[in-house]
Write an enzyme that holds these catalytic residues in place. Sequence first.
Site, PDB file in Angstrom:
ATOM      1  N   ASP A   1       0.865  -1.174   0.000  1.00 60.47           N
ATOM      2  CA  ASP A   1       0.000   0.000   0.000  1.00 60.47           C
ATOM      3  C   ASP A   1       0.906   1.230   0.000  1.00 60.47           C
ATOM      4  O   ASP A   1       2.117   1.139   0.179  1.00 60.47           O
ATOM      5  CB  ASP A   1      -0.975  -0.017   1.178  1.00 60.47           C
ATOM      6  CG  ASP A   1      -2.196   0.850   0.891  1.00 60.47           C
ATOM      7  OD1 ASP A   1      -2.149   1.667  -0.063  1.00 60.47           O
ATOM      8  OD2 ASP A   1      -3.194   0.754   1.608  1.00 60.47           O
ATOM      9  N   TRP A   2       0.270   2.365  -0.179  1.00 59.96           N
ATOM     10  CA  TRP A   2       1.010   3.618  -0.349  1.00 59.96           C
ATOM     11  C   TRP A   2       1.978   3.856   0.828  1.00 59.96           C
ATOM     12  O   TRP A   2       1.542   4.102   1.954  1.00 59.96           O
ATOM     13  CB  TRP A   2       0.001   4.760  -0.437  1.00 59.96           C
ATOM     14  CG  TRP A   2       0.589   6.121  -0.617  1.00 59.96           C
ATOM     15  CD1 TRP A   2       1.362   6.808   0.273  1.00 59.96           C
ATOM     16  CD2 TRP A   2       0.431   6.982  -1.751  1.00 59.96           C
ATOM     17  NE1 TRP A   2       1.709   8.025  -0.235  1.00 59.96           N
ATOM     18  CE2 TRP A   2       1.143   8.163  -1.482  1.00 59.96           C
ATOM     19  CE3 TRP A   2      -0.240   6.865  -2.969  1.00 59.96           C
ATOM     20  CZ2 TRP A   2       1.186   9.234  -2.366  1.00 59.96           C
ATOM     21  CZ3 TRP A   2      -0.189   7.934  -3.846  1.00 59.96           C
ATOM     22  CH2 TRP A   2       0.519   9.105  -3.550  1.00 59.96           C
TER      23      TRP A   2
END
Length: 745
Positions: free
Chosen positions: A287-288
């Site tokens: 994820d980011w």
Amino acid sequence: MQKRILTILCFLSIACCVLAQKTPQHTDAIDGKVDALLAKMTLDEKIGQLNQYTSDRLATGPLTENSSKFQDIKDGKLGSMLNVKGAKETRMVQELAMQSRLKIPLLFGLDIIHGYRVTFPVPLAEAASWDMQAIQTSARVAGKEAAAAGLHWTFAPMVDITRDPRWGRVMEGAGEDPYLASLIAVARVKGFQGNGLGSLDAIMACVKHFAAYGAAIGGRDYNAVDISDRTLWETYLPPFKAALDAGAATFMNSFNELNGIPATGNSYLQRDILKGKWNYKGFVVSDWGSVGEMVQHGYARNSKQAAELAITAGSDMDMESHAYINNLAQLVKENKVPVALIDDAVKRILRKKFEMGLFDDPYRFSNEEREKKELNSPENRTAAREVAKKSIVLLKNDKQLLPLSKNLKTIAVIGPLVKSNIDMMGFWSIKWEGDHLVSLYEGLENKVGKNTRLLYAQGCDVTDTSKSNFAQAVATAMQADVVILAIGEHYDMTGEAKSRANIHVPGVQEDLVKAIKATGKPVVVLTMSGRPMIFNWTADNADAILQTWWLGSEAGNAIADVLFGDYNPAGKLPISFPRSEGQIPVYYNYKSTGRPSTNDMGINYRSGYNDMQNSPRYAFGYGLSYTQFALTDLKLDRTTLTANDKLNISCTLKNTGNYAGEEVVQLYLRDEFASVTRPVKELKGFEKVYLKAGESKIINFVIDKETLSFYDQKMNWATEPGTFQLMIGNSSDHILLKSKFELIK
Ligand code: NOJ
């Protein structure tokens, strides 16, 4: 040193597993191409493939580091870019990749969560349709539009189960039940991926967030997750497995730690379960910034160690942490990360690029003509309106106030959300210049004839604390035959990082309902939100209530279709609506305890609260219709069975009311005793049936070994002899038919 040996052993075991289970032929052809390309790549080029940046035009997370992105692309230091969109822009960026030494195409990804150009209802709303075809259509339209706009990849479906409506991301999932959510996960994957990777209108799905992100403690986004392995397997993992079996191309891991280990650095999740036991062949994107965030978690000393932990644990691509690009080469040099581990990740990514046909033509999705034709087409808007109608849930309809007559003289339309269109789009929608969104007011205008007058008053704003405009709203209501009152949340009150401790309808909106109700006029309340809200006074006193969520581009038209009976609502809640934040988590498939409460109030020496009803305000599976249905004639073809037998069940559904409509017949089981306690009810089947007034249909269900299995004390998926309660109804709290059967050895 010990760690390195472990890493190598771990990788070797994966490699063996992969070799042992090679399948289709075209896969072999692609494997050959992947291997040939890999053989030409330098270590830096390999690491480049594992690197993903956001474009500068849109940030869907905190930017971690500035870099010369375009130069990096030309230097072969980027495998994928997110937040680029449009045929023109994607072509322009891809052209840069074509200037790199090996001309490896980039993958373009975007959060296409509920529609690309045409916005569909938020996923939680769509889940309320219990209509797998509708949900698949929604994803199909999104996939087709996105594929025509140069995109290859959506970061969806989000399949996180949640039992906590305070969590902002509840809007993005399918609610609280693993069975329903698994079917929905499959529908979405099939919708996005259409006829399969390589088709010009298919994009890659990305199942997220692996895993257990929805169990964030206290519903606070990004929070730690501490759950048993049993809960993980029983409740949180099933939708991921279902999506994988449906062919999901990619996975995204999650921000949360799971029992002390961040998901991004979690080998148990990514190596043992996903790539091991489940034999997943695609790649995992972080994820980011979640690789780098392992430092803040207190799991990695620095970004370099975070990169080592993440790649070792099976995270193949680094989204926006810059941890791989900055550290992996050095980690290889120091023998902390074997090149074989990097090769495995690169191969997984290259394989998808080949499967998408990007090596044949890197621009094949970037076609402006196709884009113009596909985006926002009348058919796509019609599809959005259909799905939106199906997502609406009728919560209350006293004295059959709904549907409204089209001959009413005057309708007062009141509330802060009546004329809003941006809020109808919901969180995670893509904003478009000059877009046409149908507000509630516009939908009503489109619907009513010339003889009906629509009056409007705002009453208050969503978060207002002042009642100064109530008088005008009351005066408006006084002139009408009926009042439609739209209350709820702004689109940015439920979404990523939008957790709330207070999920009551915000501001003075419920006071507005009280003031309008006091006029004595019939009041239809529309509750608009991305999450279950609390509105007890309204639930007790409004004449009719429709949960209309955030329905997207065609929201107003869809709501008007339902209000005036052009569509008979059939939605069922995919998540319980609580009476108070204090009772969260409240969900239908809870455990009995040794002292179950015998009524809805916790009484002495019984489990439950003493100061309130323990049931939810609206239960999982609940939703009314304008017509009535009767369920009768429960038949079981046997009452004892062995694990090899099938139990055939039938019942009759009759539409006993005056309108044609749909009902969702729901089948629940309770395993009465087992070596591990089982929930008081588990959804095991349902059928959505359309019947004309007066019509009947026999509904059939089959129960087999799979339906009766659970994770036993040793966590084996198994059956055990014993008795089961069978319950069929139209909601988890409205069981109309009951029986029992016994599973014998
Ligand atoms: C963070 C979110 O958790 C994830 O779901 C999303 O796909 C990425 N940002 C990219 O926007």
